[in-house]
Scaffold this active site. Structure first.
Site, PDB file in Angstrom:
ATOM      1  N   HIS A  81      -6.548  -3.190  -3.534  1.00 60.32           N
ATOM      2  CA  HIS A  81      -5.964  -2.197  -2.480  1.00 60.32           C
ATOM      3  C   HIS A  81      -4.556  -1.902  -3.016  1.00 60.32           C
ATOM      4  CE1 HIS A  81      -5.745  -0.143   1.150  1.00 60.32           C
ATOM      5  NE2 HIS A  81      -6.332  -0.770   1.897  1.00 60.32           N
TER       6      HIS A  81
ATOM      7  N   TYR B 216      -5.421  -0.967  15.585  1.00 66.09           N
ATOM      8  CA  TYR B 216      -4.872  -0.238  14.471  1.00 66.09           C
ATOM      9  C   TYR B 216      -5.813   0.765  13.755  1.00 66.09           C
ATOM     10  CZ  TYR B 216      -3.126  -0.078   9.535  1.00 66.09           C
ATOM     11  OH  TYR B 216      -2.480  -0.055   8.309  1.00 66.09           O
TER      12      TYR B 216
ATOM     13  N   THR C  87       0.344   5.178   3.823  1.00 65.23           N
ATOM     14  CA  THR C  87      -0.435   5.191   5.268  1.00 65.23           C
ATOM     15  C   THR C  87       0.545   5.016   6.184  1.00 65.23           C
ATOM     16  OG1 THR C  87      -0.811   2.768   5.106  1.00 65.23           O
ATOM     17  CG2 THR C  87      -2.764   4.258   4.276  1.00 65.23           C
TER      18      THR C  87
END
Length: 764
Positions: A471, A587, A600
């Site tokens: 990630h 979230y 993000t």
């Protein structure tokens, strides 16, 4: 040892008769080929940099400027107002020539200067235009005159035929929100989640922070925003991802699955070869910047910075922090099969191998019945568990000899391919089949995915595919873009023969796969076994459910005049409330790629309006009242999403303030409490149709099943979803088996019930 000898270009021995030099012509030719490829890339890079440097103008526009200025000068007019004569008199290189030649060169210099000034002016004006975000709030309504004028100017100054990175210099910087606005937005986001006493305490802490330490921290943050390209992204990568010492398997890595309704072939080597070939073509397009940048509504460009590290990238473990290493190029991939590792070359004679050639090499691996050496089958478990033991092991056992050479082959590969041995497939009559698919993609056995690599392509014996991605290097939309490109082009660009094998004819015999060699001492074997056990325990604690909701989808939701994403978020809130009897901090991931190097931002989906709608649903209020509350909650959610996309979010600002507080050595009770609040419901929508290759109206069965991630909180859920066409939504739900209050299948049933109940209020 044959490979080692072949790698030496020349050798020599000293004898009484003199020096005997032996040249390895094959190795020298390989060195020459490598150099040619390298220089081609450098020249291509220079060409692209020049193109992007003058964008949105065209390099040919220089010729236009020179022609016009020369024509005017030749006609006897001085459009430069004397600048050309000044250049002629004072520039040494120019005034050394005769008068006529000097005038000509001065005119050229003036034309070049005028061209550069014009380009810089246009680029600055385009950057100013891209700071306007009012269009986003008017998207579904009547456009204002200001927005219409803005659209016209964007189309005039936005350039033509952009390359992947053409817009980068024109993208604005992510702005730092005002401290007061962030405090107000935070308090609004938690008001419905806290009891009055705790809320009043947080309100007091927020006020003290805003009037005191917060001002100092904000000044440092504003200073950073002036100096850095993006005030968030480097700290986010470093402190959220690379400094984390917990296992990245499940906790950080995410996965994607195949297009479930079709399967182009059931041949493992063939499917893998076509996908590898298409992915390498995609890599070439990224390297050459031939990939089209994503442009919202054909008008507003998104940042393309994250594409750079998609290939040839690996995460290197460290004691205190990991390091993300990107290699400029790679001529091989690493293949894992039955616990054995192979180095497979993907380039031969200055060209990428054809799919049929890659297929032949992969088939040799599949047909190879050799056993892995002791410890090799479970080696990847080192990348699955805590980072510190892996960092120490890498230094102690992989810093020299065979182990270093073999580890280098994996880490320097373009990507990793895992040829699995157990079939996974979609079965509409067996809901658990998709669950097994998700487990295999998220963690596998804990030993058959190299979790440090930017991504691992997984191919099953029956031709099903998926991927597991690290990630830190980029966010899911970047992988989703490549995945959509790949599973579309493998069918429509390459295709398969009637027997399921790759198309084409073998021109050259491809090089043999090279089996990687290992030599593990006893302490290393003991550590690998310990990591295998730990990885297995982590895998067993994951409860994962992939649900294909086909009762209705985007088509019906749009008739309700509600945003599909907002509708799904309301359904998730209703499902969670029915599961836990309360609301929780939620979230939802949003992107900030309208800004340079943006990644993000968090949308706090559980709002006061959301809670009001859910409570009204549970109280069985009148349908008209429920519709009114739903639309109000959906509108609030849409505005929060737009705020997050346009730099007015909450959480990245608070995160950066917290980082600054640690640098200056002053702790904040407010920030400490805010950043310790658990996200018991973590959600994300997987984007699709990021390319123009996938026409879902023509090929509705080609929609990808999306992907998912592990739970963020020990007592919470991770929910990823993809809106698959007009009538289907895939949900990927994860939680932990060790938590007695959660259950992935239970939550899936509650989501289905929420969808059914929400549809019913429009049908009565």
């Amino acid at each position: 040892m044959a490979e080692a000898h072949a790698a030496v270009a020349f050798s020599f021995t000293v004898t009484p008769d003199g020096v005997d030099v032996n040249l390895n012509h094959e190795a020298l030719h390989a060195v020459w080929e490598s150099g040619v490829i390298s220089w081609k890339k450098r020249i291509g890079k220079l060409k692209n940099n020049f193109h992007n440097g003058v964008f949105p103008a065209s390099p040919l526009s220089l010729l236009f400027f020179v022609t016009i200025v020369l024509a005017i000068k030749t006609a006897g007019w001085d459009a430069s107002m004397g600048v050309i004569n000044v250049l002629h008199l004072h520039v040494p290189v120019v005034n050394s020539y005769s008068y006529s030649v000097g005038q000509y060169l001065s005119t050229l210099l003036f034309a070049l200067f005028l061209w550069l000034v014009t380009i810089m002016t246009i680029r600055y004006f385009l950057k100013l235009l891209l700071t306007y975000h009012g269009w986003m709030y008017e998207m579904h309504g009547t456009l204002s005159l200001r927005t219409k004028l803005w659209l016209g100017l964007i189309r005039i100054f936005g350039g033509r035929k952009p390359m992947l990175n053409s817009y980068q210099a024109s993208l604005p910087k992510l702005p730092v929100p005002s401290l007061h606005d962030t405090m107000q937005r935070y308090l609004e986001s938690v008001e419905s989640l806290m009891e009055e006493e705790r809320y009043n305490r947080m309100k007091k802490l927020a006020k003290e922070f805003e009037d005191g330490l917060g001002r100092k921290l904000q000044r440092y943050l504003i200073l950073k925003s002036w100096w850095a390209t993006n005030y968030v992204s480097d700290w986010w990568e470093q402190y959220v991802y690379l400094r984390g010492r917990a296992p990245i398997m499940i906790n950080s890595n995410y996965y994607g699955i195949d297009a479930l309704l079709v399967k182009p072939t059931d041949q493992q080597a063939s499917r893998a070869a076509n996908l590898i070939s298409i992915m390498l073509k995609y890599r070439r397009e990224v390297d050459r910047e031939e990939l089209n940048p994503i442009v919202l509504n054909k008008t507003v460009p998104l940042c393309s910075a994250q594409y750079e590290r998609q290939f040839n990238t690996t995460r290197i473990p460290g004691i205190e922090t990991d390091t993300l290493v990107h290699f400029k190029d790679s001529s091989h991939i690493a293949v894992l099969h039955k616990g054995r590792y192979f180095k497979v070359y993907i380039r031969h004679k200055r060209r990428l191998l054809e799919p049929i050639e890659i297929e032949a090499m992969l088939q040799r691996i599949l047909d190879d019945e050799a056993e892995p050496v002791e410890g090799e089958a479970h080696l990847a478990a080192l990348t699955a568990v805590e980072r510190v033991p892996w960092a120490k092991a890498r230094k102690d056992f992989f810093s020299k000899g065979k182990n270093k050479a073999s580890l280098d082959a994996i880490e320097k590969a373009a990507f990793v391919v895992s040829l699995d041995t157990e079939n996974i497939d979609y079965d509409p009559n067996d809901p658990t089949a998709l669950d097994s698919y998700g487990h295999s993609m998220l963690h596998g056995s804990g030993c058959n995915r190299w979790f440090d690599k930017s991504f691992t392509l997984v191919v099953f014996p029956n031709g099903r595919v998926g991927f597991n991605a690290e990630h830190s290097w980029a966010d899911a939309p970047i992988m989703a873009h490549m995945w959509e490109y790949s599973i579309t082009d493998e069918v429509y660009m390459l295709g398969y023969r009637d027997d399921g094998r790759c198309q084409g004819t073998m021109v050259y015999q491809p090089p043999n796969p090279i089996r990687l060699e290992w030599d593990f001492p006893k302490p290393c074997l003991d550590l690998i076994e310990t990591c295998r056990i730990q990885a297995q325990l982590l895998c067993e604690d994951v409860d994962l459910h992939i649900m294909m909701h086909s009762a209705y989808g985007k088509g019906f939701i749009k008739t309700c005049k509600v945003s599909p994403d907002a509708y799904i978020q309301l359904a998730l809130q209703l499902a969670y409330y029915r599961s836990a009897g309360k609301f929780c901090l939620t979230y939802e991931s949003s992107m900030t790629r309208l800004f340079r190097e943006g990644r993000t931002e968090t949308v706090r989906s559980c709002t006061k309006d959301t809670c009001a709608f859910v409570k009204a649903m549970e109280a069985k209020a009148d349908n008209q009242e429920l519709i009114k509350l739903m639309k109000k909650a959906a509108g609030t959610h849409q505005n929060l999403y737009r705020d997050a996309m346009t730099g007015a979010g909450i959480d990245r600002h608070l995160f950066c303030l917290y980082v600054v507080s640690k640098y200056v050595g002053q702790d904040s009770p407010f920030l400490a409490e805010v950043l310790s609040e658990p996200w018991r419901l973590s959600t994300s929508q997987t984007p699709h149709q990021q390319t123009d290759k996938l026409d879902l109206n023509k090929y509705p069965d080609r929609i990808c099943g999306g992907g998912g991630f592990g739970p963020v909180a020990d007592d919470g859920y991770g929910v990823s979803y993809i809106i698959a066409g007009e009538d289907t939504i895939f949900f990927h739900i994860s939680c932990k088996n060790s938590c007695p209050t959660t259950g992935a299948h239970k939550f899936g049933r509650l989501i289905e019930k929420s969808f059914a109940d929400m549809k019913a209020i429009f049908n009565k």
